[in-house]
Design a protein around this motif. Structure first.
Motif, PDB file in Angstrom:
ATOM      1  N   ARG A  18       0.818  -1.221   0.000  1.00 33.43           N
ATOM      2  CA  ARG A  18       0.000   0.000   0.000  1.00 33.43           C
ATOM      3  C   ARG A  18       0.847   1.264   0.000  1.00 33.43           C
ATOM      4  N   VAL A  19       2.164   1.099   0.117  1.00 30.74           N
ATOM      5  CA  VAL A  19       3.072   2.257   0.160  1.00 30.74           C
ATOM      6  C   VAL A  19       3.663   2.471  -1.222  1.00 30.74           C
ATOM      7  N   LEU A  57       8.735  12.743   2.696  1.00 34.69           N
ATOM      8  CA  LEU A  57       7.393  13.004   3.199  1.00 34.69           C
ATOM      9  C   LEU A  57       6.587  11.716   3.213  1.00 34.69           C
ATOM     10  N   ILE A  58       5.916  11.472   4.310  1.00 34.98           N
ATOM     11  CA  ILE A  58       5.022  10.323   4.435  1.00 34.98           C
ATOM     12  C   ILE A  58       3.597  10.868   4.481  1.00 34.98           C
ATOM     13  N   VAL A  59       2.833  10.581   3.462  1.00 34.89           N
ATOM     14  CA  VAL A  59       1.469  11.097   3.337  1.00 34.89           C
ATOM     15  C   VAL A  59       0.503   9.933   3.543  1.00 34.89           C
ATOM     16  N   ILE A  60      -0.396  10.105   4.494  1.00 30.58           N
ATOM     17  CA  ILE A  60      -1.392   9.062   4.776  1.00 30.58           C
ATOM     18  C   ILE A  60      -2.782   9.668   4.612  1.00 30.58           C
ATOM     19  N   TYR A  66      -3.768   3.414   9.781  1.00 31.61           N
ATOM     20  CA  TYR A  66      -2.387   2.960   9.721  1.00 31.61           C
ATOM     21  C   TYR A  66      -1.524   3.596  10.802  1.00 31.61           C
ATOM     22  N   MET A  67      -1.947   4.718  11.324  1.00 34.50           N
ATOM     23  CA  MET A  67      -1.193   5.344  12.405  1.00 34.50           C
ATOM     24  C   MET A  67      -1.900   5.060  13.725  1.00 34.50           C
ATOM     25  N   SER A  68      -1.140   4.691  14.721  1.00 34.72           N
ATOM     26  CA  SER A  68      -1.720   4.349  16.011  1.00 34.72           C
ATOM     27  C   SER A  68      -2.208   5.601  16.734  1.00 34.72           C
ATOM     28  N   ASP A  69      -3.078   5.384  17.706  1.00 32.68           N
ATOM     29  CA  ASP A  69      -3.549   6.499  18.519  1.00 32.68           C
ATOM     30  C   ASP A  69      -2.407   7.162  19.260  1.00 32.68           C
TER      31      ASP A  69
END
Length: 254
Positions: A18-19, A57-60, A66-69
């Motif tokens: 997915r990346v 740059l990491i764009v989500i 995908y990023m934890s709380d």
């Protein structure tokens, strides 16, 4: 590397397929809202890191799982989350009853304006300090010419009527002025070189992360050269004025 960065506790939660990686255009820059600099806070706290060099740059997607709380909380506590609409933040706080945990919000535009105001104030203060330093330097140089002329008035007149050149008559003061001009010329490059050496030593001891070396710009060299030229010119002109006055007064008395 991206899965571990987004979710270090569960890196497998972000599938590698997915990346996707994309390259930015040549000459393209990204503004980071970081004019003060936090990456170099230990080695160079005044570094301007508004535009990052060679960024990754990491764009989500918005609201991505995908990023934890914990990751969201970490970025939020470091003022690293940006919302286009402030109402989204207030609505989210009211919806999830987060009033106890969220004590305030700082608009990005307001923070950038405050940082810009502080930078402008510091810049004006530095200009004022520079003007004071130049004034003190010039006054000191002219004062040295006054003392030299009064102390050696008879010798100056005698050497003048004996055919001595101006430079030979005042060779001691001019030599001292040359040494001072040389020190002023090399002071800034020496300070930059020493700062770079200290950064390399700290990086070698792993006391701080490696930072880009400080470079001397053409504008900095021109300003330094202008300062030296102004100081030398002021001293030479003042010395010539006092020299001429001593010659006139000596000729009138003779």
């Amino acid at each position: 590397m991206v899965p571990e960065t987004l979710n270090p506790r569960e890196p497998d939660k972000v599938p590698g397929k997915r990346v996707s990686a994309l390259k930015i255009k040549n000459g393209q820059r990204f503004f980071t809202y970081n004019p003060r600099g936090r990456l170099q806070s230990r080695t160079n706290p005044d570094a301007d890191e508004s535009f990052v060099q060679d960024p990754v740059l990491i764009v989500i997607p918005d609201g991505s799982p995908y990023m934890s709380d914990r990751g969201y909380m970490s970025y939020a506590s470091q003022q690293s989350l940006v919302f286009k609409d402030p109402d989204d933040v207030t609505a989210g706080i009211a919806k999830h009853h987060l009033e106890t945990y969220v004590t305030g919000m700082s608009p990005v535009g307001q923070n950038a304006a405050l940082n810009l105001r502080d930078l402008v104030a510091d810049f004006r203060l530095q200009l004022f300090n520079l003007a004071v330093a130049i004034s003190v330097l010039l006054i000191t140089g002219v004062g040295a010419c006054v003392v030299h002329a009064r102390k050696n008035a008879q010798n100056i007149f005698a050497r003048h009527i004996s055919g001595w050149r101006f430079t030979a008559t005042h060779r001691s003061l001019l030599a001292l002025e040359g040494v001072l001009a040389a020190l002023l010329a090399v002071w800034m490059p020496f300070q930059i070189w020493r700062e770079n050496q200290q950064n390399l030593e700290r990086a070698a001891m792993r006391a701080a992360r490696p930072t880009a070396p400080i470079e001397i710009t053409g504008l900095g060299l021109a300003a330094n050269a202008l300062l030296v030229a102004v100081e030398v010119t002021a001293v030479v002109v003042a010395l010539a004025v006092f020299h001429r006055r001593i010659v006139k007064e000596g000729a009138a008395e003779a």
